[in-house]
Design a protein around this motif. Structure first.
Motif, mmCIF file in Angstrom:
data_model
loop_
_atom_site.group_PDB
_atom_site.id
_atom_site.type_symbol
_atom_site.label_atom_id
_atom_site.label_comp_id
_atom_site.label_asym_id
_atom_site.label_seq_id
_atom_site.Cartn_x
_atom_site.Cartn_y
_atom_site.Cartn_z
ATOM 1 N N LEU A 145 0.839 -1.186 0.000
ATOM 2 C CA LEU A 145 0.000 0.000 0.000
ATOM 3 C C LEU A 145 0.882 1.246 0.000
ATOM 4 O O LEU A 145 1.963 1.248 0.582
ATOM 5 C CB LEU A 145 -0.894 0.016 1.239
ATOM 6 N N ARG A 146 0.407 2.309 -0.637
ATOM 7 C CA ARG A 146 1.169 3.561 -0.642
ATOM 8 C C ARG A 146 1.146 4.209 0.730
ATOM 9 O O ARG A 146 2.152 4.750 1.197
ATOM 10 C CB ARG A 146 0.581 4.521 -1.684
ATOM 11 N N ARG A 147 -0.012 4.183 1.359
ATOM 12 C CA ARG A 147 -0.153 4.757 2.690
ATOM 13 C C ARG A 147 -1.052 3.859 3.529
ATOM 14 O O ARG A 147 -2.030 3.314 3.038
ATOM 15 C CB ARG A 147 -0.763 6.159 2.623
ATOM 16 N N TYR A 148 -0.710 3.736 4.801
ATOM 17 C CA TYR A 148 -1.579 2.984 5.697
ATOM 18 C C TYR A 148 -1.326 3.394 7.133
ATOM 19 O O TYR A 148 -0.266 3.903 7.495
ATOM 20 C CB TYR A 148 -1.396 1.472 5.527
ATOM 21 N N ASN A 149 -2.335 3.192 7.947
ATOM 22 C CA ASN A 149 -2.246 3.369 9.393
ATOM 23 C C ASN A 149 -3.065 2.232 9.990
ATOM 24 O O ASN A 149 -4.296 2.304 10.049
ATOM 25 C CB ASN A 149 -2.783 4.734 9.814
ATOM 26 N N ILE A 150 -2.380 1.187 10.396
ATOM 27 C CA ILE A 150 -3.038 -0.042 10.830
ATOM 28 C C ILE A 150 -2.699 -0.313 12.287
ATOM 29 O O ILE A 150 -1.536 -0.276 12.687
ATOM 30 C CB ILE A 150 -2.607 -1.239 9.958
ATOM 31 N N SER A 151 -3.716 -0.605 13.070
ATOM 32 C CA SER A 151 -3.542 -0.936 14.477
ATOM 33 C C SER A 151 -4.050 -2.353 14.714
ATOM 34 O O SER A 151 -5.204 -2.668 14.405
ATOM 35 C CB SER A 151 -4.313 0.062 15.352
ATOM 36 N N ILE A 152 -3.167 -3.204 15.267
ATOM 37 C CA ILE A 152 -3.516 -4.587 15.560
ATOM 38 C C ILE A 152 -3.430 -4.806 17.059
ATOM 39 O O ILE A 152 -2.390 -4.545 17.675
ATOM 40 C CB ILE A 152 -2.567 -5.583 14.852
ATOM 41 N N ARG A 166 3.703 5.553 6.722
ATOM 42 C CA ARG A 166 3.067 4.239 6.705
ATOM 43 C C ARG A 166 3.249 3.682 8.108
ATOM 44 O O ARG A 166 4.341 3.282 8.509
ATOM 45 C CB ARG A 166 3.707 3.354 5.631
ATOM 46 N N THR A 167 2.164 3.690 8.867
ATOM 47 C CA THR A 167 2.218 3.435 10.299
ATOM 48 C C THR A 167 1.592 2.084 10.646
ATOM 49 O O THR A 167 0.493 1.771 10.186
ATOM 50 C CB THR A 167 1.477 4.548 11.067
ATOM 51 N N LEU A 168 2.298 1.315 11.479
ATOM 52 C CA LEU A 168 1.787 0.036 11.957
ATOM 53 C C LEU A 168 1.942 -0.013 13.467
ATOM 54 O O LEU A 168 3.040 0.128 14.002
ATOM 55 C CB LEU A 168 2.539 -1.132 11.313
ATOM 56 N N GLN A 169 0.832 -0.192 14.152
ATOM 57 C CA GLN A 169 0.792 -0.278 15.609
ATOM 58 C C GLN A 169 0.397 -1.714 15.948
ATOM 59 O O GLN A 169 -0.698 -2.151 15.640
ATOM 60 C CB GLN A 169 -0.230 0.734 16.139
ATOM 61 N N PHE A 170 1.302 -2.459 16.593
ATOM 62 C CA PHE A 170 1.160 -3.909 16.674
ATOM 63 C C PHE A 170 1.395 -4.402 18.087
ATOM 64 O O PHE A 170 2.445 -4.164 18.668
ATOM 65 C CB PHE A 170 2.213 -4.558 15.757
ATOM 66 N N LYS A 171 0.415 -5.082 18.669
ATOM 67 C CA LYS A 171 0.629 -5.766 19.943
ATOM 68 C C LYS A 171 1.155 -7.161 19.645
ATOM 69 O O LYS A 171 0.476 -7.972 19.023
ATOM 70 C CB LYS A 171 -0.669 -5.837 20.735
ATOM 71 N N VAL A 172 2.349 -7.433 20.087
ATOM 72 C CA VAL A 172 2.999 -8.711 19.798
ATOM 73 C C VAL A 172 2.579 -9.740 20.825
ATOM 74 O O VAL A 172 2.639 -9.493 22.022
ATOM 75 C CB VAL A 172 4.535 -8.553 19.840
ATOM 76 N N ASN A 173 2.163 -10.911 20.361
ATOM 77 C CA ASN A 173 1.861 -12.004 21.282
ATOM 78 C C ASN A 173 2.041 -13.327 20.557
ATOM 79 O O ASN A 173 2.400 -13.368 19.383
ATOM 80 C CB ASN A 173 0.437 -11.871 21.845
ATOM 81 N N SER A 174 1.783 -14.407 21.243
ATOM 82 C CA SER A 174 2.080 -15.733 20.710
ATOM 83 C C SER A 174 1.196 -16.132 19.544
ATOM 84 O O SER A 174 1.468 -17.120 18.858
ATOM 85 C CB SER A 174 1.943 -16.781 21.828
ATOM 86 N N THR A 175 0.095 -15.393 19.299
ATOM 87 C CA THR A 175 -0.785 -15.754 18.193
ATOM 88 C C THR A 175 -0.276 -15.220 16.858
ATOM 89 O O THR A 175 -0.784 -15.584 15.812
ATOM 90 C CB THR A 175 -2.215 -15.217 18.429
ATOM 91 N N ILE A 176 0.729 -14.326 16.881
ATOM 92 C CA ILE A 176 1.274 -13.749 15.660
ATOM 93 C C ILE A 176 2.550 -14.504 15.288
ATOM 94 O O ILE A 176 3.496 -14.559 16.057
ATOM 95 C CB ILE A 176 1.600 -12.261 15.840
ATOM 96 N N SER A 177 2.570 -15.069 14.113
ATOM 97 C CA SER A 177 3.728 -15.846 13.689
ATOM 98 C C SER A 177 4.795 -14.947 13.085
ATOM 99 O O SER A 177 4.521 -13.848 12.617
ATOM 100 C CB SER A 177 3.311 -16.885 12.643
ATOM 101 N N LEU A 178 6.033 -15.432 13.114
ATOM 102 C CA LEU A 178 7.145 -14.695 12.529
ATOM 103 C C LEU A 178 6.920 -14.447 11.044
ATOM 104 O O LEU A 178 7.305 -13.426 10.496
ATOM 105 C CB LEU A 178 8.442 -15.475 12.746
ATOM 106 N N GLU A 179 6.259 -15.386 10.370
ATOM 107 C CA GLU A 179 5.995 -15.243 8.938
ATOM 108 C C GLU A 179 5.134 -14.007 8.661
ATOM 109 O O GLU A 179 5.314 -13.331 7.647
ATOM 110 C CB GLU A 179 5.302 -16.495 8.393
#
Length: 214
Positions: A145-152, A166-179
């Motif tokens: 994407l050219r621009r994004y602001n995504i919060s997980i 291009r902003t990504l806000q991410f809570k890291v936990n065991s359900t998110i895989s390295l892939e």
């Protein structure tokens, strides 16, 4: 006014749109920001609509009628505090969509509806909140994407970057895989938080990520 192309009904207090709106067959832009309208079914008749803004409106569900807007380029659902449901097979029909804003809404996402976003070949800008990271479909971040602001994740507040970011806000936990991390492309502002197993877990997850082109 059959030739009308732009209509702004800012803060309209009606709960139902008038049926006469369906006769505006040449309408291309419709703004219903801060409106009290709950039933948007009549909008499905506006086949030439390219821009639909419902910011801060009382919409509760994005219904199947919206899928008839096959010429839509921009859909703004920002800050719709009562919007909880996006019906299946609605987003996938909006094949011309370029800009989609669905942030700060209490939407109960499911994997199937989020999967439809991956099929929007013309989508270039996306603003999106997903509270439950378990709902992420595989390869969700493979789309460039050219621009994004995504919060997980379930954040107490949303971080808003500059418009150029291009902003990504991410809570890291065991359900998110390295892939999934390695599928993220062209991030300019990246925020990680809430690691279940501490800093060692965070380092083991993100070190391979930063060895890739991000």
């Amino acid at each position: 006014m059959p030739k009308l192309k732009v209509l702004n009904l800012f803060r309209i207090q009606l709960s139902l749109l008038p049926s006469s709106l369906g006769h505006l067959i040449n309408l291309q832009t419709l703004c219903l920001d801060y409106s009290k309208i709950e039933d948007f079914a009549i909008i499905g008749k506006l086949k030439r609509l390219k821009v639909l803004s419902l910011q801060h409106s009382d919409i509760k569900e994005l219904t199947t009628e919206i899928s008839q807007l096959t010429q839509l380029r921009l859909l703004d659902l920002s800050n719709c505090g009562r919007l909880e449901v996006i019906a299946p097979n609605v987003i996938s029909k909006l094949s011309q969509l370029e800009d989609l804003y669905v942030q700060l809404c209490p939407i109960q996402w499911n994997v199937e509806v989020l999967e439809e976003l991956k099929g929007l070949s013309k989508l270039t800008r996306l603003e999106l909140d997903i509270k439950d990271s378990k709902m992420l479909p595989q390869g969700f971040f493979s789309k460039e994407l050219r621009r994004y602001n995504i919060s997980i994740g379930d954040w107490p507040a949303r971080i808003n970057g500059d418009e150029s970011l291009r902003t990504l806000q991410f809570k890291v936990n065991s359900t998110i895989s390295l892939e999934e991390f390695q599928g993220i492309k062209n991030v300019e502002f990246l925020l990680f938080a809430n690691v279940e197993n501490g800093l060692d877990e965070l380092q083991s997850n993100i070190t391979p990520l930063f060895n890739e082109k991000v």
